[in-house]
Scaffold this motif. Sequence first.
Motif, PDB file in Angstrom:
ATOM      1  N   ARG A  98     -44.621  10.489  27.464  1.00 17.19           N
ATOM      2  CA  ARG A  98     -44.789  10.762  28.891  1.00 17.19           C
ATOM      3  C   ARG A  98     -44.728   9.461  29.713  1.00 17.19           C
ATOM      4  N   GLU A  99     -44.178   9.599  30.918  1.00 13.67           N
ATOM      5  CA  GLU A  99     -44.096   8.449  31.818  1.00 13.67           C
ATOM      6  C   GLU A  99     -45.506   7.929  32.109  1.00 13.67           C
ATOM      7  N   GLY A 100     -45.649   6.622  32.147  1.00 14.72           N
ATOM      8  CA  GLY A 100     -46.952   6.039  32.433  1.00 14.72           C
ATOM      9  C   GLY A 100     -47.742   5.728  31.183  1.00 14.72           C
ATOM     10  N   MET A 101     -47.274   6.201  30.040  1.00 16.24           N
ATOM     11  CA  MET A 101     -47.943   5.921  28.771  1.00 16.24           C
ATOM     12  C   MET A 101     -47.122   4.875  28.034  1.00 16.24           C
ATOM     13  N   GLU A 102     -47.779   3.891  27.488  1.00 20.06           N
ATOM     14  CA  GLU A 102     -47.052   2.829  26.788  1.00 20.06           C
ATOM     15  C   GLU A 102     -47.482   2.785  25.334  1.00 20.06           C
ATOM     16  N   ILE A 103     -46.519   2.604  24.439  1.00 19.11           N
ATOM     17  CA  ILE A 103     -46.877   2.390  23.035  1.00 19.11           C
ATOM     18  C   ILE A 103     -46.101   1.179  22.504  1.00 19.11           C
ATOM     19  N   ALA A 104     -46.589   0.631  21.411  1.00 12.71           N
ATOM     20  CA  ALA A 104     -45.919  -0.537  20.827  1.00 12.71           C
ATOM     21  C   ALA A 104     -44.870  -0.063  19.825  1.00 12.71           C
ATOM     22  N   PRO A 105     -43.758  -0.802  19.702  1.00 11.25           N
ATOM     23  CA  PRO A 105     -42.739  -0.400  18.732  1.00 11.25           C
ATOM     24  C   PRO A 105     -43.177  -0.645  17.283  1.00 11.25           C
ATOM     25  N   LEU A 106     -42.537   0.067  16.351  1.00 10.94           N
ATOM     26  CA  LEU A 106     -42.755  -0.193  14.919  1.00 10.94           C
ATOM     27  C   LEU A 106     -41.930  -1.391  14.488  1.00 10.94           C
ATOM     28  N   ILE A 107     -40.710  -1.478  15.047  1.00  7.79           N
ATOM     29  CA  ILE A 107     -39.828  -2.597  14.723  1.00  7.79           C
ATOM     30  C   ILE A 107     -39.282  -3.198  16.018  1.00  7.79           C
ATOM     31  N   ARG A 108     -38.922  -4.452  15.935  1.00  6.87           N
ATOM     32  CA  ARG A 108     -38.359  -5.145  17.095  1.00  6.87           C
ATOM     33  C   ARG A 108     -37.024  -5.756  16.695  1.00  6.87           C
ATOM     34  N   GLY A 109     -36.144  -5.944  17.670  1.00  6.99           N
ATOM     35  CA  GLY A 109     -34.848  -6.529  17.331  1.00  6.99           C
ATOM     36  C   GLY A 109     -33.839  -6.363  18.448  1.00  6.99           C
ATOM     37  N   GLY A 110     -32.567  -6.373  18.069  1.00  7.69           N
ATOM     38  CA  GLY A 110     -31.502  -6.305  19.058  1.00  7.69           C
ATOM     39  C   GLY A 110     -31.436  -4.952  19.733  1.00  7.69           C
ATOM     40  N   THR A 111     -31.233  -4.982  21.051  1.00  3.82           N
ATOM     41  CA  THR A 111     -31.151  -3.730  21.808  1.00  3.82           C
ATOM     42  C   THR A 111     -29.890  -3.688  22.675  1.00  3.82           C
ATOM     43  N   GLY A 112     -29.159  -4.802  22.712  1.00  4.40           N
ATOM     44  CA  GLY A 112     -28.001  -4.887  23.593  1.00  4.40           C
ATOM     45  C   GLY A 112     -28.391  -5.164  25.039  1.00  4.40           C
ATOM     46  N   SER A 165     -31.231  -7.412  27.782  1.00  7.24           N
ATOM     47  CA  SER A 165     -32.084  -8.609  27.917  1.00  7.24           C
ATOM     48  C   SER A 165     -31.828  -9.614  26.798  1.00  7.24           C
ATOM     49  N   SER A 166     -30.555  -9.788  26.450  1.00  7.36           N
ATOM     50  CA  SER A 166     -30.233 -10.583  25.261  1.00  7.36           C
ATOM     51  C   SER A 166     -30.595 -12.057  25.368  1.00  7.36           C
ATOM     52  N   GLU A 167     -30.837 -12.533  26.589  1.00 10.32           N
ATOM     53  CA  GLU A 167     -31.204 -13.941  26.729  1.00 10.32           C
ATOM     54  C   GLU A 167     -32.650 -14.185  26.306  1.00 10.32           C
ATOM     55  N   LYS A 168     -33.409 -13.104  26.176  1.00 13.92           N
ATOM     56  CA  LYS A 168     -34.838 -13.253  25.865  1.00 13.92           C
ATOM     57  C   LYS A 168     -35.112 -13.008  24.388  1.00 13.92           C
ATOM     58  N   GLU A 169     -36.082 -13.764  23.844  1.00  9.23           N
ATOM     59  CA  GLU A 169     -36.498 -13.548  22.457  1.00  9.23           C
ATOM     60  C   GLU A 169     -37.691 -12.603  22.381  1.00  9.23           C
ATOM     61  N   ILE A 170     -37.972 -11.953  23.503  1.00 11.35           N
ATOM     62  CA  ILE A 170     -39.096 -11.008  23.572  1.00 11.35           C
ATOM     63  C   ILE A 170     -38.526  -9.602  23.733  1.00 11.35           C
ATOM     64  N   GLN A 171     -39.114  -8.659  23.019  1.00  7.76           N
ATOM     65  CA  GLN A 171     -38.657  -7.265  23.069  1.00  7.76           C
ATOM     66  C   GLN A 171     -38.710  -6.721  24.501  1.00  7.76           C
ATOM     67  N   PRO A 172     -37.653  -6.005  24.956  1.00  8.18           N
ATOM     68  CA  PRO A 172     -37.715  -5.397  26.289  1.00  8.18           C
ATOM     69  C   PRO A 172     -38.903  -4.443  26.405  1.00  8.18           C
ATOM     70  N   ASP A 173     -39.434  -4.303  27.608  1.00  7.35           N
ATOM     71  CA  ASP A 173     -40.608  -3.423  27.770  1.00  7.35           C
ATOM     72  C   ASP A 173     -40.237  -2.073  28.367  1.00  7.35           C
ATOM     73  N   PHE A 174     -38.928  -1.795  28.493  1.00  3.24           N
ATOM     74  CA  PHE A 174     -38.531  -0.525  29.101  1.00  3.24           C
ATOM     75  C   PHE A 174     -37.937   0.414  28.059  1.00  3.24           C
ATOM     76  N   MET A 175     -38.104   1.705  28.352  1.00  7.51           N
ATOM     77  CA  MET A 175     -37.588   2.762  27.469  1.00  7.51           C
ATOM     78  C   MET A 175     -36.111   3.014  27.763  1.00  7.51           C
ATOM     79  N   PRO A 176     -35.314   3.407  26.774  1.00 12.01           N
ATOM     80  CA  PRO A 176     -35.703   3.609  25.377  1.00 12.01           C
ATOM     81  C   PRO A 176     -35.594   2.337  24.533  1.00 12.01           C
ATOM     82  N   ASP A 177     -35.088   1.234  25.149  1.00 13.09           N
ATOM     83  CA  ASP A 177     -34.820   0.014  24.373  1.00 13.09           C
ATOM     84  C   ASP A 177     -36.064  -0.528  23.660  1.00 13.09           C
TER      85      ASP A 177
END
Lengths: 388, 72
Positions: A215-229, A231-243
């Motif tokens: 649901r919108e407004g609810m945040e959860i942490a990913p199980l895995i992190r990595g390439g999403t295509g 925010s590629s300049e950043k070494e931090i996982q994007p915080d937006f869905m679905p990436d």
Amino acid sequence: MIYFDNAATSFPKPKAVIEAMENYFFHMGGSTGRSGHKMAIKASELVFNTRELLAQLFNIKDSSRIAFTKNVTESLNLAINGFLEKGDKVITTSLEHNSVMRPLRYLEQTGKIKIFVIQANQEGLVDPSAFEDILKKEKIKMIIINHASNVTGTLAPVGTISKIAHRYGSHILVDAAQTAGSYPINVIADSIDMLAFTGHKSLLGPQGTGGLYIREGMEIAPLIRGGTGSSSEKEIQPDFMPDLLESGTLNVIGLAGLGAGVKYILDQGVSKIRKEEMELTELFIREAKKIEGIKLYGPTDTNNRVSVVSFNISGYTPSEIAYILDKEFDLACRPGLHCAPSAHKTIGTFPQGTVRFAFGYFNKVEEIRTVLKALAQISQGEIELPRH
Amino acid sequence: MPAEVVIVFKSTHDVIKAKSELEKACIAHELIPTPKEISSECGMSLRVEKTVLNKVLEILRSKGVRYRDDLL
């Protein structure tokens, strides 16, 4: 061959599912969101369309709130591990599959969470007031509930329980493994915070596909992190869905098939699918009850169940029955514990288990009649156990 | 040749959603690899004519498409 193992995976798949997958491999082939060429764009559109179709099916306003996974087990692990924190308390039921119980018990064993288990009755029915009794006394972060039991087929009153949960500031995670595609799900009307589903059962897609709605407004942490295509300049996982929750190359060919499966369901209508599956279920239950030696489990009122039916025949173990049905009658079903020991304890069939039939949209009345005859023969001892 | 503008998005999901909405609205557009001098936000961007930019942004906002307003 008669296939009654649709709760494990559905068979057959609509032709459109196979065609969509073939079309992807022959004519698209690209990866999503990694390049800008025509093939990549087609693949990205395909994944987008599957997300949109699922959003339509579950009444999800913004399809980006669906993250794709490889199956419902991954979806449940993602929701449980991504949302719960040290010190949290949860409520679940005695009907849960191990895909819920094992991640929860692991968090409990490692001292992170406390679990309250609500005991269902012998038919697999849970009393919503039992949730409220705990919610009154304890600060509960989340309720995790099986929408329909994969052992008894019993439906849980998800809408009622979610409204109670929200009154106490709690959240609800629904395991829709046995309902997505075959029973109406409306995340708004049922106030569902997180919905975990698989693609290869009643959604009629291929294995290796599933998803989690948050649901919108609810945040959860990913199980895995990595390439999403993104925010590629950043070494931090994007915080937006679905990436945020979709690192690495997606199962695009699988999602091509899933999209076609969901499209097929939307074209047929979930209510029509539900009606036809329940007609088969009603017929089976009504006639099987008349066979001496058969014990059926789960609710007899078909309003409280899906097309998953468990039974035993006195004098045989579940695996003997399934073996006879396979060898002598060319029928596929699943005996045993169905990865849900707690559910079998609830209905009194632990540790031997039950024989499970799960009727699907492509099963026919004649198949039910054939199988009823076979069960009558088996229970009367007319069939010798084939030699191993 | 009329002046054109490139719209950058947060994710692939948004750029494809934008493409789909512009197709429905019959507004000419082209998906292009995001020019590196603009951003590396998402691999693909949308190029539209400047004359329709306001209309395009209105559609994107009403449909909840997440684009990079700061890069316009």
